[in-house]
Design a protein around this motif. Structure first.
Motif, mmCIF file in Angstrom:
data_model
loop_
_atom_site.group_PDB
_atom_site.id
_atom_site.type_symbol
_atom_site.label_atom_id
_atom_site.label_comp_id
_atom_site.label_asym_id
_atom_site.label_seq_id
_atom_site.Cartn_x
_atom_site.Cartn_y
_atom_site.Cartn_z
ATOM 1 N N ARG A 522 6.211 -24.832 54.926
ATOM 2 C CA ARG A 522 6.083 -23.767 55.912
ATOM 3 C C ARG A 522 6.685 -22.477 55.348
ATOM 4 N N ALA A 523 6.211 -21.344 55.854
ATOM 5 C CA ALA A 523 6.694 -20.044 55.379
ATOM 6 C C ALA A 523 6.743 -19.076 56.552
ATOM 7 N N CYS A 524 7.599 -18.083 56.457
ATOM 8 C CA CYS A 524 7.647 -17.009 57.444
ATOM 9 C C CYS A 524 7.981 -15.711 56.718
ATOM 10 N N VAL A 525 7.553 -14.589 57.289
ATOM 11 C CA VAL A 525 7.734 -13.272 56.681
ATOM 12 C C VAL A 525 8.489 -12.390 57.654
ATOM 13 N N ALA A 526 9.436 -11.581 57.111
ATOM 14 C CA ALA A 526 10.216 -10.670 57.950
ATOM 15 C C ALA A 526 9.301 -9.640 58.607
ATOM 16 N N ARG A 527 9.771 -9.054 59.693
ATOM 17 C CA ARG A 527 8.949 -8.097 60.436
ATOM 18 C C ARG A 527 8.530 -6.910 59.587
ATOM 19 N N ASP A 528 9.424 -6.442 58.696
ATOM 20 C CA ASP A 528 9.087 -5.297 57.844
ATOM 21 C C ASP A 528 8.381 -5.720 56.562
ATOM 22 N N LYS A 529 7.998 -7.008 56.460
ATOM 23 C CA LYS A 529 7.252 -7.573 55.325
ATOM 24 C C LYS A 529 8.011 -7.471 54.004
ATOM 25 N N SER A 530 9.334 -7.392 54.071
ATOM 26 C CA SER A 530 10.121 -7.225 52.848
ATOM 27 C C SER A 530 10.627 -8.553 52.282
ATOM 28 N N PHE A 531 10.658 -9.607 53.112
ATOM 29 C CA PHE A 531 11.181 -10.891 52.654
ATOM 30 C C PHE A 531 10.280 -12.038 53.107
ATOM 31 N N LEU A 532 10.247 -13.063 52.277
ATOM 32 C CA LEU A 532 9.516 -14.292 52.556
ATOM 33 C C LEU A 532 10.483 -15.461 52.431
ATOM 34 N N VAL A 533 10.458 -16.371 53.394
ATOM 35 C CA VAL A 533 11.272 -17.587 53.323
ATOM 36 C C VAL A 533 10.328 -18.784 53.343
ATOM 37 N N VAL A 534 10.575 -19.744 52.440
ATOM 38 C CA VAL A 534 9.729 -20.931 52.305
ATOM 39 C C VAL A 534 10.607 -22.172 52.393
ATOM 40 N N ILE A 535 10.144 -23.195 53.124
ATOM 41 C CA ILE A 535 10.813 -24.498 53.150
ATOM 42 C C ILE A 535 9.807 -25.551 52.700
ATOM 43 N N ASN A 536 10.313 -26.696 52.232
ATOM 44 C CA ASN A 536 9.418 -27.716 51.677
ATOM 45 C C ASN A 536 9.541 -29.031 52.430
ATOM 46 N N SER A 537 8.786 -30.040 51.972
ATOM 47 C CA SER A 537 8.773 -31.348 52.644
ATOM 48 C C SER A 537 9.008 -32.466 51.649
ATOM 49 N N CYS A 538 9.827 -32.206 50.645
ATOM 50 C CA CYS A 538 10.112 -33.206 49.607
ATOM 51 C C CYS A 538 11.386 -33.954 49.972
ATOM 52 N N LEU A 539 11.248 -35.149 50.533
ATOM 53 C CA LEU A 539 12.413 -35.920 50.953
ATOM 54 C C LEU A 539 13.329 -36.188 49.764
ATOM 55 N N GLY A 540 14.629 -35.953 49.982
ATOM 56 C CA GLY A 540 15.603 -36.115 48.916
ATOM 57 C C GLY A 540 15.829 -34.849 48.123
ATOM 58 N N ASN A 541 14.955 -33.870 48.294
ATOM 59 C CA ASN A 541 15.113 -32.595 47.577
ATOM 60 C C ASN A 541 14.622 -31.449 48.463
ATOM 61 N N MET A 542 15.111 -31.460 49.714
ATOM 62 C CA MET A 542 14.719 -30.430 50.665
ATOM 63 C C MET A 542 15.368 -29.099 50.302
ATOM 64 N N LYS A 543 14.557 -28.016 50.345
ATOM 65 C CA LYS A 543 15.068 -26.696 49.986
ATOM 66 C C LYS A 543 14.614 -25.647 50.989
ATOM 67 N N MET A 544 15.385 -24.553 51.007
ATOM 68 C CA MET A 544 14.977 -23.331 51.678
ATOM 69 C C MET A 544 15.204 -22.193 50.687
ATOM 70 N N GLN A 545 14.168 -21.403 50.445
ATOM 71 C CA GLN A 545 14.264 -20.318 49.465
ATOM 72 C C GLN A 545 13.819 -19.009 50.091
ATOM 73 N N LYS A 546 14.497 -17.940 49.684
ATOM 74 C CA LYS A 546 14.200 -16.598 50.193
ATOM 75 C C LYS A 546 13.752 -15.728 49.025
ATOM 76 N N PHE A 547 12.673 -14.969 49.244
ATOM 77 C CA PHE A 547 12.090 -14.136 48.197
ATOM 78 C C PHE A 547 11.997 -12.682 48.671
ATOM 79 N N LYS A 548 12.235 -11.767 47.753
ATOM 80 C CA LYS A 548 11.994 -10.354 47.991
ATOM 81 C C LYS A 548 10.537 -10.061 47.685
ATOM 82 N N ILE A 549 9.838 -9.394 48.618
ATOM 83 C CA ILE A 549 8.434 -9.048 48.422
ATOM 84 C C ILE A 549 8.335 -7.617 47.911
#
Length: 551
Positions: A522-549
């Motif tokens: 899943r992913a979501c984007v900030a209101r000003d479209k400046s950041f993207l956050v992505v989460i994954n579905s890999c059991l045992g290696n769950m992550k949340m990452q934030k990216f500058k657009i």
């Protein structure tokens, strides 16, 4: 295009024709491989500069086959010595190429970049053609589906008509049978009276005296007349009753083939494809932070986030599916708030400055909660719904767009209050189980985006025109969540390629970004479209990452 072969000049001097493959700038002649090998053997030739024939042709005059060693500044044109004498003798400034090239600090045009851009555009067109061919096949299938749907609707209409008409006909039948039964009873009574009088009259006429006959006639006259009048009235008033059903003439099918009267129009539409560079700037992603999602505190299982969205102040709200929680993260992805739910959440969307809405994939519920500035979470209200929902996003200030679970219509609209209703779109006639599809909505253009994980397909539906774009590409493998990026492009989480793929609203692939994460979900984007956050579905290696657009 035919390419003219150039012969080896040393071989020609020996009356031998051999195709040249090299050109020596010092010797100023074309040579075959054997003749050019002398440059590698004798020391006196080792300082000579050898070029491939193609490279040499690029530096030689097409007209005179001489080296392009001069440049006419008046006409901005390369020329050989013969060109300079024949075509440029009236020009004021013809200089040596080496002289003018030495003065240049940078190339006037970057051929490599131009060619690379042309290559990218050609590859993009090639992908677009493949998508278009697939779209044509799907369109033909859709035509058949639409005709069958129309047929089924008509058949349902006639089935309903049959039930209604037959019901009404039976009601009329019952009313009429009652009337006829009454008539029959009266007639049978009259028949009995007539039969009785006939028997009496026959007996008297056969066995009675003349006096007896006279007395009987006078006595029975009035009664017989009364019976006969009743019978005559019944005969005069009797009506034949029938029941029939006739179609309106406008609904009666003509004697000719239905194909001569198609209630629709089959069209082939050509539409100019938009230019990637002219419409959308390709985004770049720069990772700014990353965290592991692990079991903490009173969690019963590993954290599994199935929905995430930005709050207006830049923080994040997420739902933990396994542990039935709603979580709040700050801009550095530190968990700063938590709230225990009584049900299993599936997705979340920010509704206002301090409210969020949550769906459940197991309960028929839509929940509204408040998130305070101090990250305290409280329940506002729960709404019962008739379908289980997965993804949720805002359509406008009063309505949501939701993806359904195990329901024949994959996307619905839910008002903040009230019953759900459907888009007037021909979505795939397919019930998606949980995690098999995702959807989102583009407000600016009134479009619905739907992913099909098993079909490796992204559908883009234009609600205004009732049309759709089908996107299939090797970059789009097992598409999962979708979000709206800068310039309202479409960002797709692709599990099969561990990447985020950016699409235009017309289905062009603008960019693909490999990320350090297995199975982006899943992913979501900030209101000003400046950041993207992505989460994954890999059991045992769950992550949340934030990216500058960046664009």
């Amino acid at each position: 295009m035919r390419v003219k072969e150039i012969m080896c000049q040393p071989c020609l001097s020996k009356d031998k024709k051999t195709v040249a493959e090299k050109f020596c700038l010092t010797c100023n002649e074309f040579q075959c491989i054997d003749c050019s090998d002398v440059h590698n053997v004798l020391a006196v030739f080792k300082s000579h500069k050898l070029l491939n024939v193609k490279e040499a042709n690029a530096t030689r005059c097409d007209k005179h086959q001489k080296v392009l060693d001069l440049f006419c500044e008046d006409e901005n044109k390369l020329c050989c010595s013969t060109c300079a004498i024949v075509d440029h003798r009236k020009c004021h400034s013809v200089v040596e190429v080496e002289e003018i090239a030495g003065k240049m600090t940078s190339p006037s045009s970057n051929l490599e970049e131009i060619l690379q851009e042309a290559k990218n555009n050609a590859e993009d067109i090639a992908r677009y053609i493949i998508t278009s061919k697939y779209q044509l096949v799907q369109d033909v299938k859709e035509v058949r589906v639409k005709v069958r749907r129309m047929r089924d609707k008509v058949m349902r209409m006639f089935n309903d008509l049959e039930v209604s008409i037959v019901k009404r006909a039976k009601s009329l039948q019952e009313e009429t049978l009652g009337y006829l039964d009454k008539k029959q009873s009266q007639i049978e009574k009259h028949l009995a009276n007539v039969a009785a009088y006939l028997e009496t009259v026959n007996g008297i006429y056969k066995n009675g005296t003349q006096t007896q006959k006279f007395i009987a006639e006078q006595k029975m006259y009035n009664e017989v007349n009364f019976v006969c009048r009743n019978v005559n009235e019944e005969c005069q008033n009797f009506q034949t009753i029938t029941i029939s059903f006739d179609f309106d003439e406008q609904l009666t099918l003509p004697p000719r083939s239905i194909t001569d009267f198609v209630p629709g129009q089959l069209t082939l539409k050509y539409q100019e494809r938009e230019s990637v560079n002219a419409v959308n700037k390709v985004m770049t992603l720069t990772q700014v932070s990353s965290i592991q999602l692990k079991k903490t505190g009173d969690d019963s299982r590993e954290t599994f986030i199935t929905g995430i969205d930005f709050l207006p102040d830049g923080k994040l709200v997420a739902v933990d599916h396994y542990n039935k929680k709603i979580l709040v993260y700050n801009e550095e992805l530190e968990k700063v708030g938590s709230y225990q739910l009584s049900y299993t959440p599936q997705s979340v969307v920010t509704v206002s400055e301090d409210e969020v809405a949550i769906t459940s994939g197991k309960e028929y519920i839509k929940d509204i909660l408040r998130v305070s500035k101090a990250n305290e979470i409280s329940s506002v209200r729960k709404c019962k719904v008739t379908t289980k929902y997965d993804c949720i996003c805002l359509k406008d200030d009063n309505q949501f767009v939701v993806g359904t679970i195990d329901y024949q219509i994959p996307v619905e609209i839910i008002p903040l209050t009230g019953e759900s209703y459907n888009f007037s779109m021909n979505f795939p006639n397919k019930a998606y189980p949980v995690n098999a599809s995702a959807c989102t909505y583009i407000r600016s253009s009134d479009k619905v985006v739907l992913t099909d994980r098993s079909e490796h397909t992204v559908y883009i539906y234009d609600v205004k025109t009732g049309t759709r774009v089908v996107v299939k590409d090797d970059l789009i493998m097992e598409p999962r969540g979708v979000a709206i990026g800068p310039s309202d492009t479409i960002l797709v989480c692709c599990k099969g390629t561990d990447s985020i793929v950016e699409l235009s609203q017309t289905g062009q692939i603008l960019s693909s970004h490999k990320i350090d994460m297995k199975y982006p979900y899943r992913a979501c984007v900030a209101r000003d479209k400046s950041f993207l956050v992505v989460i994954n579905s890999c059991l045992g290696n769950m992550k949340m990452q934030k990216f500058k657009i960046s664009l």
